[in-house]
Structure formats: structure tokens, C-alpha cells
Write a protein that holds these residues in place. Structure first.
Motif, short mmCIF file in Angstrom:
data_model
loop_
_atom_site.label_atom_id
_atom_site.label_comp_id
_atom_site.label_asym_id
_atom_site.label_seq_id
_atom_site.Cartn_x
_atom_site.Cartn_y
_atom_site.Cartn_z
N VAL A 108 16.28 3.69 44.85
CA VAL A 108 15.33 3.23 45.75
C VAL A 108 15.89 3.39 47.04
CG1 VAL A 108 13.99 1.35 46.03
CG2 VAL A 108 14.95 1.56 43.64
N GLY A 109 15.15 3.96 47.88
CA GLY A 109 15.24 4.11 49.37
C GLY A 109 14.19 3.36 49.89
N ILE A 110 14.45 2.44 50.70
CA ILE A 110 13.50 1.41 51.22
C ILE A 110 13.40 1.34 52.82
CG2 ILE A 110 14.73 -0.65 50.77
CD1 ILE A 110 11.76 -1.58 49.44
N GLY A 111 12.46 0.79 53.44
CA GLY A 111 12.28 0.49 54.89
C GLY A 111 12.99 -0.94 55.12
N LYS A 112 12.55 -1.71 54.23
CA LYS A 112 13.13 -3.18 54.48
C LYS A 112 13.14 -3.71 53.14
CE LYS A 112 12.29 -7.72 56.77
NZ LYS A 112 13.44 -7.76 57.08
N LEU A 113 14.43 -4.13 52.79
CA LEU A 113 14.72 -4.83 51.44
C LEU A 113 14.16 -6.10 51.30
CD1 LEU A 113 17.85 -3.93 49.50
CD2 LEU A 113 16.67 -5.82 49.11
N ASN A 114 13.15 -6.21 50.30
CA ASN A 114 12.58 -7.46 49.85
C ASN A 114 12.96 -7.71 48.26
OD1 ASN A 114 10.62 -9.25 48.58
ND2 ASN A 114 9.35 -9.11 50.21
N PRO A 115 13.67 -8.58 48.19
CA PRO A 115 14.36 -9.05 46.70
C PRO A 115 13.22 -9.23 45.78
CG PRO A 115 15.61 -10.30 48.46
CD PRO A 115 14.49 -9.61 49.16
N THR A 116 12.19 -9.68 46.14
CA THR A 116 10.91 -9.85 45.08
C THR A 116 10.41 -8.46 44.79
OG1 THR A 116 10.56 -11.92 46.06
CG2 THR A 116 8.77 -10.88 44.52
N GLN A 117 10.20 -7.78 45.86
CA GLN A 117 9.69 -6.21 45.41
C GLN A 117 10.61 -5.45 44.69
OE1 GLN A 117 9.33 -3.42 48.84
NE2 GLN A 117 7.19 -3.24 48.22
N ILE A 118 11.87 -5.57 45.17
CA ILE A 118 13.03 -4.60 44.28
C ILE A 118 12.90 -5.23 42.94
CG2 ILE A 118 15.46 -4.31 43.97
CD1 ILE A 118 14.21 -2.77 46.19
N LYS A 119 12.78 -6.52 42.61
CA LYS A 119 12.86 -7.05 41.24
C LYS A 119 11.60 -6.45 40.45
CE LYS A 119 12.78 -11.21 38.63
NZ LYS A 119 12.78 -12.72 38.49
N ALA A 120 10.27 -6.42 41.16
CA ALA A 120 9.27 -5.71 40.33
C ALA A 120 9.34 -4.35 40.10
CB ALA A 120 7.96 -5.97 41.38
N ILE A 121 10.08 -3.70 40.95
CA ILE A 121 10.15 -2.30 40.83
C ILE A 121 11.11 -1.96 39.62
CG2 ILE A 121 11.16 -0.12 41.87
CD1 ILE A 121 10.36 -1.23 44.54
N VAL A 122 12.28 -2.57 39.65
CA VAL A 122 13.38 -2.38 38.80
C VAL A 122 12.96 -3.03 37.39
CG1 VAL A 122 15.70 -3.13 38.08
CG2 VAL A 122 15.26 -2.45 40.40
N SER A 123 12.02 -4.01 37.47
CA SER A 123 11.45 -4.41 36.08
C SER A 123 10.74 -3.46 35.42
CB SER A 123 10.70 -5.67 36.45
OG SER A 123 11.24 -6.65 36.72
N GLY A 124 10.18 -2.41 36.28
CA GLY A 124 9.40 -1.58 35.40
C GLY A 124 10.16 -0.29 35.00
N VAL A 125 11.34 -0.09 35.95
CA VAL A 125 12.33 0.99 35.48
C VAL A 125 13.05 0.54 34.05
CG1 VAL A 125 14.66 2.00 35.94
CG2 VAL A 125 12.81 1.67 37.93
N ALA A 126 13.22 -0.84 34.02
CA ALA A 126 13.89 -1.29 32.75
C ALA A 126 12.73 -1.39 31.67
CB ALA A 126 14.19 -3.06 32.96
N ASP A 127 11.49 -1.63 31.88
CA ASP A 127 10.44 -1.61 30.70
C ASP A 127 10.42 0.02 30.21
OD1 ASP A 127 8.47 -1.66 29.05
OD2 ASP A 127 6.95 -2.34 30.76
N GLY A 128 10.37 1.10 31.22
CA GLY A 128 10.57 2.26 30.84
C GLY A 128 11.66 2.75 29.94
N CYS A 129 12.98 2.15 30.39
CA CYS A 129 14.22 2.30 29.82
C CYS A 129 14.03 1.97 28.22
CB CYS A 129 15.07 1.90 30.51
SG CYS A 129 15.58 2.85 31.98
N LYS A 130 13.38 0.91 28.07
CA LYS A 130 13.44 0.17 26.85
C LYS A 130 12.25 1.12 25.91
CE LYS A 130 14.13 -4.52 27.99
NZ LYS A 130 13.35 -5.76 28.30
N GLN A 131 11.20 1.64 26.49
CA GLN A 131 10.32 2.34 25.89
C GLN A 131 10.86 3.86 25.41
OE1 GLN A 131 6.23 2.79 27.44
NE2 GLN A 131 6.67 1.03 28.74
#
Length: 344
Positions: A108-131
Motif C-alpha cells: 500500500v502506497g499512500i499519501g497520508k496514513l490513516n489507521p482506520t482506512q488502512i484497516k478497511a483496505i487490509v480487511s478486504g485483502v484478508a477477505d480475498g485471501c480467505k476466498q
């Protein structure tokens, strides 16, 4: 020094907080072969059990991003499913070669790191990995205010699988008479969004509006995550029922299926065997595009094509039904005509 770095646009404390928030999410995807956890310089994954299963083990890897679909997700402030797209673009590629999934890493390359936003993004990645049957074993978050503006970010990743060299799927196994089974897509997936965005702009569309023929706002239809086909297709791969697979991405059915057909054969497709979803028909109308334009850019409702021996079609269809995967028998393989793929 930390304060000066923060003034320069990089917040070390936010980065640490983001890592803490995603640790449990990442851990939930991991199998017994994952060694250690987040925090090392490199992720570790044991291949002891995997290699023991194969006579001639080969690692199969795929890397990708999600393209400009990201821009729509950012504009809509929706970040929970874009990670699924990222995994799908990589995982479906290695599945197409018959790989048994092992692990995934993201960036993830990002302009300003927002922990809540990062959690949402990585949650999607984790969901995809499970699938996809993948362990999410590591990744990187890079805060780069000089490259990205505050609201922007980019995603990339790669998946690694394993297979027996002699049993991998591919064009060399395809024979005349093989049957083409198309698996339904979940929408546009993650290709063609530069054209989608141009259509939206030129036609002055409101993505938050529910247009005639749609059951949801346009933005919901466009951001539907890419379908992951692992659970639907893997049983047939393990049972040696498939000769070849094409993951339908940029270039549409013709370009991608041609990669899965040998030079002496042609894949003949009958487009009347499935109904092109309304979303594609609407994009074609709004963009004033002809069918050949649509075929070259979009999946047209078919996200993956299986090339199957005639004697094994019934077994493959039974496996697909068991996984509630919508499919269509869309054509067959014949001796070479003029082109590798003909869509009639």
C-alpha cells in the motif's frame, strides 16, 4: 526527529497504530505453514509439507494491481472491498495454471496514513485471501506525501502457489473437441475502468443514482468486487478434469482465451449461450461503443473460461453447481481456422 518527520508528512505513530490494528485480521488468514508474524524483515512460509506432495514441485507466482478502479473507490470513500479485487487479480491468474495457493503479500502506497482506512483496505485483502485459500503473510505500507496527495493511495500485491510441473494446466493439453465452460463474472471486475471513468464523465452520469434496469446505485454495481474462483474451480483441478483455464482480464475473452489455446486450434464461442449483464449493455449505450469495442475491453459477463474434455464436462458442471457457481457452456475447440478465438 520524529516531529520533523511528521512535519515532512510521514507519521511514524500512525504507522505503528495501523500495524497493531491489522495484526489480528492478517493472522486469521494464515495456515500452519506460516512461520512467525508481522514485524520481521521478511515473511516466512514453510514448504516442507507442500513439496512432499509433488514429484516435481514448481512455484507459480502472479503479481498485479487494481488499476483505476481505485479512483472510484477513493472518490466514493469505500475501501472495504478494493482489497478483494487486488487478491482476485493475482489469485485467479495462478489458479488458471492449476496452482494450489500458498501465500499472498500486499503493498500500500499512500499519501497520508490513516489507521482506520488502512484497516478497511487490509480487511478486504484478508477477505480475498480467505476466498482464494491464501495465507496473508506480510506486506508494506509506505506513506509518501511527495508522490500521493492526502486522499490517494495505490495497491499492488503478489500471490504464490505450487503445483507439479507435469500436471500444470495449459494450452499444450488442449485438444480439438474440448468444451468451453464460461464462469459468470461479478461485474466489471478490475479491468477497463479508464474507459468506465471516461464514459461517466462524457455522459455526465451520477454514480450515486439508480438508473433504469439497475437494482442499486451505479457506484455499487461498478465497485462490486472481482469474483474469486478458487473454491468453485479447485475441486475440478484436483480431480484432473480440466485441460486449460483462461482468466478473463484486460483484452476480454478473445485475448485471454487465446493464451490458453495451442497454435493449431481455435476456440469457437457462441455469444448467444449467455446473457450479457445489464451493466455492460448500459456502458455500451452510454459510451456509444460497438460490440467489438466492448469485447476488447470488458469481460462481458464471463470472468473465467474452463477448457474441458467432453467426457468430463458433467463432472465439472456438478462441481460448479456444488459451489453455487453460475456457468454457461459457451463453445468448443476445433481445428484452427483463421484466429485463435472466434466469437460469433
Amino acid at each position: 526527529m520524529a516531529d520533523q518527520y511528521k512535519q515532512a508528512g510521514v507519521d511514524i505513530e500512525s504507522g505503528a497504530k495501523a500495524v497493531d490494528q491489522i495484526k489480528s485480521i492478517v493472522r486469521a488468514t494464515q495456515d500452519a505453514n506460516v512461520i512467525g508474524g508481522i514485524g520481521g524483515f521478511g515473511a516466512e512460509y514453510s514448504l516442507k509439507d507442500s513439496f512432499a506432495k509433488f514429484k516435481n514441485p514448481v512455484l507459480i507466482s502472479g503479481t498485479d494491481g487494481v488499476g483505476t478502479k481505485l479512483l472510484l473507490a477513493i472518490q466514493a470513500d469505500r475501501h472495504t472491498t478494493i482489497g478483494i479485487d487486488l487478491v482476485a487479480m493475482c489469485a485467479n491468474d495462478i489458479l488458471a495454471q492449476g496452482a494450489e495457493p500458498l501465500f499472498f503479500l500486499d503493498y500500500v502506497g499512500i499519501g497520508k496514513l490513516n489507521p482506520t482506512q488502512i484497516k478497511a483496505i487490509v480487511s478486504g485483502v484478508a477477505d480475498g485471501c480467505k476466498q482464494a485459500g491464501l495465507s496473508l503473510i506480510g506486506g508494506e505500507m509506505a506513506e509518501m506525501p511527495g508522490i500521493y496527495t492526502n486522499g490517494d493511495y495505490d495497491l499492488s500485491g503478489f500471490a504464490v502457489g505450487i503445483g507439479d510441473k507435469d500436471e500444470l494446466l495449459g494450452a499444450d493439453k488442449v485438444q480439438a473437441g474440448d468444451v468451453l465452460i464460461g464462469l459468470a463474472s461479478s461485474g466489471v471486475h478490475s479491468n477497463g475502468f479508464s474507459l468506465v471513468r471516461k464514459i461517466i464523465q462524457d455522459a455526465k452520469l451520477d454514480v450515486n443514482q439508480t438508473y433504469p434496469g439497475f437494482e442499486q446505485p451505479l457506484i455499487d454495481a461498478l465497485l462490486a468486487p472481482t469474483k474469486l474462483y478458487y473454491h468453485a474451480v479447485n475441486p475440478s483441478i484436483q480431480a484432473d478434469l480440466i485441460h486449460s483455464i483462461a482468466h478473463i482480464t484486460g483484452g476480454g475473452i478473445a485475448d485471454n482465451l487465446s493464451r490458453s489455446i495451442p497454435d493449431n486450434l481455435t476456440a469457437q464461442i457462441d455469444r448467444t449461450t449467455w446473457t450479457v449483464p445489464h451493466l455492460f449493455k448500459a456502458l455500451q449505450e452510454w459510451g456509444h461503443l460497438d460490440t467489438s469495442d466492448m469485447d476488447q475491453v470488458f469481460n462481458q459477463g464471463i470472468g473465467m473460461v474452463l477448457v474441458v474434455p467432453p467426457s468430463k464436462v458433467a463432472a465439472v458442471q456438478a462441481n460448479l453447481k456444488a459451489q453455487s457457481q453460475t456457468y454457461y457452456q459457451i463453445g468448443k475447440v476445433v481445428n484452427r481456422n483463421r484466429k485463435a478465438v472466434e466469437i460469433n
